[in-house]
Design an enzyme around this catalytic site. Structure first.
Site, PDB file in Angstrom:
ATOM      1  N   GLU A   1      -1.940   7.269  -5.774  1.00 29.39           N
ATOM      2  CA  GLU A   1      -2.168   6.556  -7.041  1.00 29.39           C
ATOM      3  C   GLU A   1      -3.608   6.580  -7.539  1.00 29.39           C
ATOM      4  O   GLU A   1      -3.852   6.412  -8.735  1.00 29.39           O
ATOM      5  CB  GLU A   1      -1.725   5.095  -6.909  1.00 29.39           C
ATOM      6  CG  GLU A   1      -2.654   4.240  -6.036  1.00 29.39           C
ATOM      7  CD  GLU A   1      -2.179   2.796  -5.914  1.00 29.39           C
ATOM      8  OE1 GLU A   1      -1.054   2.583  -5.438  1.00 29.39           O
ATOM      9  OE2 GLU A   1      -2.931   1.893  -6.292  1.00 29.39           O
TER      10      GLU A   1
ATOM     11  N   ASP B   1       5.079  -0.798  -6.482  1.00 30.30           N
ATOM     12  CA  ASP B   1       3.904  -1.130  -7.298  1.00 30.30           C
ATOM     13  C   ASP B   1       2.698  -0.323  -6.816  1.00 30.30           C
ATOM     14  O   ASP B   1       1.620  -0.426  -7.391  1.00 30.30           O
ATOM     15  CB  ASP B   1       3.611  -2.636  -7.215  1.00 30.30           C
ATOM     16  CG  ASP B   1       2.541  -3.062  -8.213  1.00 30.30           C
ATOM     17  OD1 ASP B   1       2.651  -2.687  -9.400  1.00 30.30           O
ATOM     18  OD2 ASP B   1       1.570  -3.745  -7.809  1.00 30.30           O
TER      19      ASP B   1
ATOM     20  N   ARG C   1       0.839  -1.190   0.000  1.00 30.12           N
ATOM     21  CA  ARG C   1       0.000   0.000   0.000  1.00 30.12           C
ATOM     22  C   ARG C   1       0.880   1.248   0.000  1.00 30.12           C
ATOM     23  O   ARG C   1       1.844   1.334   0.764  1.00 30.12           O
ATOM     24  CB  ARG C   1      -0.905   0.037   1.240  1.00 30.12           C
ATOM     25  CG  ARG C   1      -2.143  -0.846   1.135  1.00 30.12           C
ATOM     26  CD  ARG C   1      -3.128  -0.318   0.082  1.00 30.12           C
ATOM     27  NE  ARG C   1      -4.312  -1.124  -0.082  1.00 30.12           N
ATOM     28  CZ  ARG C   1      -4.478  -2.106  -0.976  1.00 30.12           C
ATOM     29  NH1 ARG C   1      -3.486  -2.427  -1.802  1.00 30.12           N
ATOM     30  NH2 ARG C   1      -5.621  -2.744  -1.070  1.00 30.12           N
TER      31      ARG C   1
ATOM     32  N   HIS D   1       0.434  -0.552  -9.942  1.00 38.16           N
ATOM     33  CA  HIS D   1      -0.391  -1.480  -9.150  1.00 38.16           C
ATOM     34  C   HIS D   1      -0.814  -2.686 -10.002  1.00 38.16           C
ATOM     35  O   HIS D   1      -2.003  -3.005 -10.114  1.00 38.16           O
ATOM     36  CB  HIS D   1      -1.620  -0.761  -8.576  1.00 38.16           C
ATOM     37  CG  HIS D   1      -2.077  -1.340  -7.278  1.00 38.16           C
ATOM     38  ND1 HIS D   1      -2.497  -0.563  -6.207  1.00 38.16           N
ATOM     39  CD2 HIS D   1      -2.200  -2.622  -6.853  1.00 38.16           C
ATOM     40  CE1 HIS D   1      -2.852  -1.350  -5.203  1.00 38.16           C
ATOM     41  NE2 HIS D   1      -2.677  -2.604  -5.568  1.00 38.16           N
TER      42      HIS D   1
HETATM   43  C1  COI Z   1      -5.934  -5.544  -3.311  1.00 36.18           C
HETATM   44  O1  COI Z   1      -6.359  -6.676  -3.530  1.00 36.18           O
HETATM   45  O2  COI Z   1      -6.271  -4.925  -2.295  1.00 36.18           O
HETATM   46  C2  COI Z   1      -5.020  -4.907  -4.266  1.00 36.18           C
HETATM   47  O3  COI Z   1      -4.217  -4.138  -3.884  1.00 36.18           O
HETATM   48  C3  COI Z   1      -5.174  -5.211  -5.696  1.00 36.18           C
HETATM   49  C4  COI Z   1      -6.136  -4.286  -6.335  1.00 36.18           C
HETATM   50  C5  COI Z   1      -5.494  -3.200  -7.110  1.00 36.18           C
HETATM   51  C6  COI Z   1      -7.068  -5.053  -7.224  1.00 36.18           C
END
Ligand code: COI
Length: 331
Positions: A263, A258, A234, A296
């Protein structure tokens, strides 16, 4: 039973259609995200399946509850964008998909670490300019390094297995100790201890109020010089300004990100050109040879897309029909 699925991407649709056919349950798929402008679409459905990074606000959740929708199933793992007070007040039950593919995240993280260690970004840029010399970009070897893993949930543990495959030594920090890893004696008692020992820091923690900007100026100052920072978790875990200062000073040798704290609305958008990216701090990071930023994408694999879609739909059915599901999130 009727379910509405918000924010459905084209790559998720075949999995939704297959699930709907196999389970003989009607699912209305819409591309729109769930917000104040689209919440009315849910009126008349029994449950909602969602994925988005923008906030699930109190206004939207209150409205869902007023339509009688008390079953909300996230297709992802993170729940940091949900108004927890509204969820509790409205009596909405929430599920997530805690393990759609820990491998997907761990594989990208390890890939980026190896790219950093072997200076591939630098060599790619040199080669594009016809410069095929080796020096001065001599690499380290992960086999000789200690990786500090922060949070040893499913993703952290997958990452540990991959790092071990390369011969790395592991130290780990978590409030909850995994019994198997505990037996191996890899846990340190404090983050300070991990910072002091690690050549690489691999973040796998969810974002909470308590760990916002966990990696700040003070944390960086306690790390080894030239430390590698990996964040597939995060954006809020890292104080971006502090990271930029640490990269400038050389305290941080390289980073693979990532996620990024600002973001939302930027990642997964085509701005048409590099210059048009509307975030100077992000562009500062993107321009650096020793920083790898990906938008991400760690989760973005076929396995994950299938599991995110189908597990969330099944959880939603369980919430609607039984009032509970093994992936229910407690707020
Ligand atoms: C999550 O599953 O919380 C992620 O970070 C992935 C999301 C961007 C689909």
């Amino acid at each position: 039973m009727k379910i509405i699925a918000y924010g459905m991407r084209d790559d998720e649709m075949p999995y939704l259609e297959q699930w709907s056919k196999d389970n003989n349950i009607e699912v209305k798929a819409v591309k729109e995200l769930l917000d104040e402008n689209t919440v009315d679409l849910a009126n008349g459905y029994d449950g909602a399946v969602v994925y988005q990074q923008k906030p699930y606000t109190a206004e939207v959740l209150d409205k869902l509850a007023s339509f009688g929708i008390k079953s909300l199933s996230l297709r992802n793992v993170g729940v940091d964008n949900i108004d927890a007070d509204a969820i509790k007040r409205d009596g909405i039950k929430v599920t997530n998909v805690p393990a759609y593919s820990p491998n997907a995240i761990a594989e990208l993280t390890a890939t980026q670490l190896m790219r950093l260690i072997r200076r591939t970004n630098t060599f790619d840029r040199k080669i594009a300019n016809g410069d095929l010399r080796w020096a001065p970009d001599i690499a380290d070897e992960l086999d000789q390094m200690t990786v500090g893993v922060i949070a040893t949930g499913r993703i952290g543990r997958k990452a540990i297995n991959i790092y071990r495959g390369f011969g790395a030594k592991i130290v780990a920090y978590d409030i909850y100790h995994n019994p198997e890893l505990e037996k191996e004696g890899i846990y340190v008692d404090t983050l300070d201890e991990l910072y002091a020992k690690a050549d690489v820091i691999s973040l796998h923690s969810p974002a909470t109020k308590e760990n916002e900007h966990m990696l700040d100026d003070e944390a960086f100052s306690k790390m080894k010089d030239g430390v590698y920072i990996l964040n597939p978790a995060r954006g809020a875990l890292i104080d971006t300004d502090a990271l930029i200062r640490a990269l400038d000073s050389g305290k941080v040798g390289a980073a693979a990100l990532d996620v990024y704290e600002d973001e939302v609305g930027i990642f997964n958008t085509d701005f048409g050109s590099f210059d048009a990216i509307p975030d100077e701090r992000l562009k500062n990071l993107l321009k650096r040879e020793n920083v790898l930023v990906t938008p991400h994408i760690a989760f973005y694999t076929k396995t994950a897309a299938k599991n995110m879609t189908q597990f969330a739909l099944t959880s939603n059915v369980n919430l609607i029909s039984k009032g509970t599901d093994e992936s229910e999130v407690k707020f």
